[in-house]
Design a protein around this motif. Sequence first.
Motif, mmCIF file in Angstrom:
data_model
loop_
_atom_site.group_PDB
_atom_site.id
_atom_site.type_symbol
_atom_site.label_atom_id
_atom_site.label_comp_id
_atom_site.label_asym_id
_atom_site.label_seq_id
_atom_site.Cartn_x
_atom_site.Cartn_y
_atom_site.Cartn_z
ATOM 1 N N CYS A 13 16.083 63.534 115.820
ATOM 2 C CA CYS A 13 15.770 64.595 115.257
ATOM 3 C C CYS A 13 14.601 64.680 116.441
ATOM 4 O O CYS A 13 13.359 63.920 116.681
ATOM 5 N N ASN A 68 22.967 63.297 106.520
ATOM 6 C CA ASN A 68 22.214 62.249 106.942
ATOM 7 C C ASN A 68 21.630 61.423 105.437
ATOM 8 O O ASN A 68 21.706 60.187 105.390
ATOM 9 N N TRP A 69 22.381 62.615 104.034
ATOM 10 C CA TRP A 69 22.612 61.659 103.298
ATOM 11 C C TRP A 69 23.829 61.875 102.191
ATOM 12 O O TRP A 69 23.570 63.750 101.929
ATOM 13 N N LYS A 88 23.370 56.813 102.706
ATOM 14 C CA LYS A 88 22.388 57.132 104.230
ATOM 15 C C LYS A 88 22.472 56.723 105.427
ATOM 16 O O LYS A 88 22.740 55.300 105.973
ATOM 17 N N SER A 117 25.639 66.101 96.274
ATOM 18 C CA SER A 117 25.237 66.295 96.900
ATOM 19 C C SER A 117 25.014 65.699 98.170
ATOM 20 O O SER A 117 25.343 64.632 98.705
ATOM 21 N N HIS A 119 23.047 66.062 102.162
ATOM 22 C CA HIS A 119 21.416 67.036 102.654
ATOM 23 C C HIS A 119 22.191 66.224 104.177
ATOM 24 O O HIS A 119 22.601 65.608 104.913
ATOM 25 N N ASP A 121 21.010 67.456 108.636
ATOM 26 C CA ASP A 121 20.544 68.208 109.441
ATOM 27 C C ASP A 121 20.914 69.278 110.547
ATOM 28 O O ASP A 121 21.756 69.364 110.073
ATOM 29 N N LYS A 141 15.672 67.904 111.209
ATOM 30 C CA LYS A 141 15.474 67.224 109.474
ATOM 31 C C LYS A 141 15.226 67.363 108.849
ATOM 32 O O LYS A 141 15.895 68.672 107.899
ATOM 33 N N GLY A 142 14.175 68.406 108.245
ATOM 34 C CA GLY A 142 13.137 69.318 107.333
ATOM 35 C C GLY A 142 11.635 69.153 106.979
ATOM 36 O O GLY A 142 10.804 68.063 108.452
ATOM 37 N N ASN A 145 9.328 64.711 103.465
ATOM 38 C CA ASN A 145 10.570 63.766 102.681
ATOM 39 C C ASN A 145 10.777 65.049 101.555
ATOM 40 O O ASN A 145 11.455 64.725 100.295
ATOM 41 N N GLU A 148 14.607 69.799 102.695
ATOM 42 C CA GLU A 148 15.490 69.211 103.697
ATOM 43 C C GLU A 148 15.866 70.590 103.839
ATOM 44 O O GLU A 148 15.488 71.890 103.288
ATOM 45 N N GLN A 151 21.385 71.490 102.531
ATOM 46 C CA GLN A 151 22.110 70.763 101.720
ATOM 47 C C GLN A 151 23.571 71.546 101.112
ATOM 48 O O GLN A 151 23.474 72.929 100.456
#
Length: 231
Positions: A13, A68-69, A88, A117, A119, A121, A141-142, A145, A148, A151
């Motif tokens: 990213c 990514n998650w 992840k 859920s 998440h 990129d 990515k966002g 932290n 995001e 999503q």
Amino acid sequence: MNINLLENINFPCVKPLYDTWGAKSEAGSWTINLLDDFANASVRERNAWYADTMLSTINAFASIARINWVFFNSVDQLKSISEEKSFKWQIDKPYNDFVEKVIDEIREYPDDISSISIHVDLFVYVYTEKSPDKPVQSWVKGFGNYVEIGQFEIYLDQLRYQEHYVEFYIKHMLFYPDSWNYQEDNTELANLNQPLLEEALRKWEKKFDAEIDPDGLNGIYKYGYLPEDQW
């Protein structure tokens, strides 16, 4: 398992410049509601629905999004297996293997899942420190932290088994012609990124053969955001 992949799926990213866009709560959501009846289905069949819905969704968005998650847990929080399952992706690991593992974990989960859920990129146009005047298409990515860049939520109603949905939502103005602070013009990025979002949403709608329900800022519609002169 057929997983659509971009050639640059393992590119890192970039850190974008937030000069003409930024975070905006409830900027936009696009939801597909499904009405299949799962009342007489087994746990395995319901979790297979979760797995298939996730795979279909990420394939529809493959040109613009990568996972990514992912996390989910059991409906019954009193059971020992109710501990949250979290996955992840590490960028130095094969993306295809990661997705296959998550899909298999969902499909084989021994209890009813409350929701999933995902998440992601996004592969979008942004300005960067190296390219402050010309947008470049990169993985983003966002916002630190906390927010995001994209999503998905997948939900099956465990009370009636007749109401379930999959939703994509964002909390930023990257696809929107107005700036996050209404003082900068974000038209250039919006004109580049809106077609990417529209293509993915159209593929998604076609995949599920169900109309998208949008909600968010002025100008939102089922394939992203309309030009300002059409609001």
